[in-house]
Design a protein around this motif. Structure first.
Motif, short mmCIF file in Angstrom:
data_model
loop_
_atom_site.label_atom_id
_atom_site.label_comp_id
_atom_site.label_asym_id
_atom_site.label_seq_id
_atom_site.Cartn_x
_atom_site.Cartn_y
_atom_site.Cartn_z
N ALA A 1 91.75 62.38 38.47
CA ALA A 1 92.64 61.25 38.70
C ALA A 1 92.15 59.95 37.55
O ALA A 1 91.31 59.88 37.25
CB ALA A 1 91.95 60.70 39.89
N THR A 2 93.57 59.26 37.31
CA THR A 2 93.49 58.41 36.31
C THR A 2 94.47 57.35 36.38
O THR A 2 95.27 57.30 37.22
CB THR A 2 93.61 58.96 34.96
OG1 THR A 2 93.48 58.14 33.92
CG2 THR A 2 94.90 59.72 34.97
N GLY A 3 94.16 56.23 35.90
CA GLY A 3 95.18 54.95 35.89
C GLY A 3 96.29 55.14 35.16
O GLY A 3 97.53 55.19 35.55
N LYS A 4 96.18 56.00 33.99
CA LYS A 4 97.29 56.32 33.07
C LYS A 4 96.97 57.66 32.44
O LYS A 4 95.67 57.74 31.89
CB LYS A 4 97.52 55.15 31.94
CG LYS A 4 98.90 55.62 30.95
CD LYS A 4 98.93 54.36 30.27
CE LYS A 4 100.16 54.75 29.00
NZ LYS A 4 101.42 55.09 29.90
N LEU A 5 97.79 58.56 32.49
CA LEU A 5 97.51 59.92 32.00
C LEU A 5 97.67 59.84 30.28
O LEU A 5 98.76 59.65 29.90
CB LEU A 5 98.43 60.84 32.71
CG LEU A 5 98.44 62.44 31.84
CD1 LEU A 5 96.73 62.74 32.37
CD2 LEU A 5 99.26 63.09 32.37
N LYS A 6 96.42 60.15 29.71
CA LYS A 6 96.39 60.11 28.06
C LYS A 6 96.17 61.44 27.92
O LYS A 6 95.23 62.22 28.07
CB LYS A 6 95.41 59.16 27.68
CG LYS A 6 95.47 57.73 28.11
CD LYS A 6 94.49 57.03 27.39
CE LYS A 6 94.55 55.51 27.49
NZ LYS A 6 93.37 54.59 27.02
N THR A 7 97.49 62.31 27.55
CA THR A 7 97.30 63.65 27.71
C THR A 7 96.26 64.35 26.78
O THR A 7 95.76 65.12 27.08
CB THR A 7 98.70 64.05 27.20
OG1 THR A 7 99.69 63.46 28.02
CG2 THR A 7 99.03 65.72 27.13
N HIS A 8 96.19 63.73 25.64
CA HIS A 8 95.09 64.30 24.59
C HIS A 8 93.75 64.18 25.18
O HIS A 8 92.82 65.33 25.16
CB HIS A 8 95.04 63.41 23.40
CG HIS A 8 93.94 64.01 22.33
ND1 HIS A 8 94.01 64.91 21.82
CD2 HIS A 8 92.75 63.19 22.15
CE1 HIS A 8 92.59 65.25 20.89
NE2 HIS A 8 92.08 64.04 21.16
N GLU A 9 93.37 63.30 25.90
CA GLU A 9 92.01 63.12 26.52
C GLU A 9 91.90 64.17 27.61
O GLU A 9 90.99 64.66 27.72
CB GLU A 9 91.88 61.60 27.07
CG GLU A 9 91.77 60.67 25.78
CD GLU A 9 91.36 59.12 26.42
OE1 GLU A 9 91.43 59.11 27.83
OE2 GLU A 9 91.76 58.15 25.47
N ALA A 10 92.98 64.07 28.59
CA ALA A 10 92.91 64.98 29.72
C ALA A 10 92.57 66.52 29.36
O ALA A 10 92.09 67.11 29.83
CB ALA A 10 94.04 64.83 30.31
N VAL A 11 93.30 66.88 28.06
CA VAL A 11 93.59 68.21 27.85
C VAL A 11 91.90 68.43 27.20
O VAL A 11 91.51 69.65 27.64
CB VAL A 11 94.35 68.35 26.49
CG1 VAL A 11 94.13 69.79 25.90
CG2 VAL A 11 95.91 68.23 27.18
N GLN A 12 91.34 67.72 26.42
CA GLN A 12 89.94 67.97 26.17
C GLN A 12 89.17 68.03 27.50
O GLN A 12 88.08 68.86 27.44
CB GLN A 12 89.58 66.64 25.36
CG GLN A 12 90.08 66.70 24.19
CD GLN A 12 89.80 67.67 23.04
OE1 GLN A 12 88.64 68.04 22.86
NE2 GLN A 12 90.82 68.48 22.86
N VAL A 13 89.33 67.31 28.55
CA VAL A 13 88.61 67.31 29.71
C VAL A 13 88.83 68.82 30.47
O VAL A 13 87.81 69.51 30.68
CB VAL A 13 88.82 66.31 30.83
CG1 VAL A 13 88.15 66.36 32.14
CG2 VAL A 13 88.56 64.91 30.20
N VAL A 14 90.08 69.29 30.38
CA VAL A 14 90.18 70.35 31.14
C VAL A 14 89.65 71.72 30.14
O VAL A 14 89.39 72.67 30.60
CB VAL A 14 91.56 70.59 31.46
CG1 VAL A 14 91.93 72.17 31.85
CG2 VAL A 14 92.15 69.60 32.36
N LYS A 15 89.89 71.44 28.82
CA LYS A 15 89.13 72.47 27.83
C LYS A 15 87.82 72.69 28.44
O LYS A 15 87.25 73.81 28.29
CB LYS A 15 89.51 71.86 26.55
CG LYS A 15 89.09 73.02 25.39
CD LYS A 15 89.31 72.51 24.20
CE LYS A 15 89.09 73.47 23.00
NZ LYS A 15 89.17 72.94 21.59
N GLY A 16 86.89 71.53 28.46
CA GLY A 16 85.62 71.51 28.88
C GLY A 16 85.42 72.20 29.94
O GLY A 16 84.55 73.27 30.22
N ILE A 17 86.16 72.08 31.16
CA ILE A 17 86.28 72.59 32.30
C ILE A 17 86.31 74.37 32.49
O ILE A 17 85.75 75.02 32.71
CB ILE A 17 87.37 72.29 33.34
CG1 ILE A 17 86.97 70.80 33.65
CG2 ILE A 17 87.51 72.98 34.85
CD1 ILE A 17 88.11 70.20 34.55
N ALA A 18 87.44 74.72 31.39
CA ALA A 18 87.55 75.76 31.17
C ALA A 18 86.36 76.53 30.57
O ALA A 18 85.83 77.91 30.81
CB ALA A 18 88.83 76.19 30.28
#
Length: 318
Positions: A107-124
């Protein structure tokens, strides 16, 4: 009067769709033969493994807490996803659950795609380390609920075990030995206190600590103990995940009412970051807030101690 779009309100549907496309390769790397379907369905589906006599599904949920604030300040987003998975799957194995699959909520105030991708890359990456599949998730862009730079994470893990294996308290008895598996650092508990210590000492995430920026030490991801558990489970009576509350509050959770643990404090191999913070925090507060260098405690029979020590980086603490 011009019409108002969803994007005008702060939610960008196109950015969300782009984000989903970018994370697909990382999600795909976690998929196991028991996953049914792929990313994009309304629900994730997972085929139960065969070979269990009385299978029980176990579930665990957690977040990363205010460690996220340090990640945001440091602009380093590739490790907190590992933390998210670790906090959930390390709980599962304490009931002898082997992780099957994982879901996340971002959940975020504004989706910053590059940052979010890094987060999900870590989850993976966390899912691969825990040998579980990332089968679904949710991304919520909520202007007004979060500031533009803030985000929050929640994770949900499901595992499986035999019904007669999940109650570990009944396996613990007088004379058992306590073996510590080291933590990788602060893990994901007590970061409100960590941030207060930095603030009180006019330090920030870029301040030097042991020859490198402080954030490199503080954002070291939580260690995942799943592979060690799978290798050692037949020699383990019980496990305690040392999270918030430290050894003091978590170890008693695996002990029967008639037993108490004896932990030799001088045997605990603390880490430099805890030695640093201990200058500003009372000792008792340190031990009831942080893991102090111990990420997991194994309770084992005396005759199994040598095997555990030879096949792990553990050491006896009580």
């Amino acid at each position: 009067m011009s019409k108002i779009s969803y994007k005008d309100s702060g939610v960008d549907i196109d950015a969300g769709n782009s984000f989903v496309e970018q994370i697909k390769p990382y999600v795909k790397e976690t998929i196991s033969p028991n996953v049914i379907g792929g990313i994009g369905s309304f629900a994730g589906a997972f085929r139960l493994p065969s070979g269990y006599k009385k299978p029980v599904l176990l579930s665990a949920t957690d977040g990363v807490g205010t460690k996220l604030k340090l990640a945001i300040d440091a602009k380093k987003f590739d490790t907190v996803g590992i933390d998210l998975v670790a906090m959930c799957v390390n709980d599962l194995i304490c009931n002898f659950g082997e992780p099957l699959y994982f879901l996340d909520y971002y959940a975020t105030g504004k989706l910053k795609t590059h940052e979010a991708v890094q987060v999900v890359k870590g989850i993976a990456k966390g899912c691969k380390l825990s040998e579980s599949a990332l089968i679904g998730g949710e991304t919520a862009e909520m202007p007004g609920m979060y500031s533009e730079n803030d985000f929050d994470l929640a994770g949900f893990a499901v595992g499986i075990t035999e019904e007669d294996e999940m109650d570990r308290i009944s396996h613990t008895k007088a004379g058992d030995v306590l073996i510590a598996l080291p933590s990788s650092g602060v893990h994901s508990n007590g970061f409100s206190l960590v941030r207060k210590i930095l603030e009180a000492n006019n330090m920030d995430v870029n301040s030097e600590f042991n020859g490198k920026p402080m954030y490199e030490t503080l954002l070291t991801p939580t260690r995942i103990y799943v592979k060690e558990f799978k290798k050692l489970k037949n020699k383990i009576n019980a496990l305690a995940h040392i999270t918030g509350g430290g050894i003091i509050e978590n170890l008693p959770r695996v002990l029967p009412d008639n037993l108490e643990a004896v932990v030799y404090k001088n045997k605990i191999q603390t880490l430099p970051i805890f030695d640093f913070m201990s200058q500003f925090v009372e000792e008792n507060e340190m031990y009831r807030t942080f893991n102090m260098g111990v990420g997991m405690i194994l309770v084992v029979n005396q005759e199994n101690v040598d095997f555990i020590l030879e096949n792990s980086d553990g050491y006896v603490i009580g």
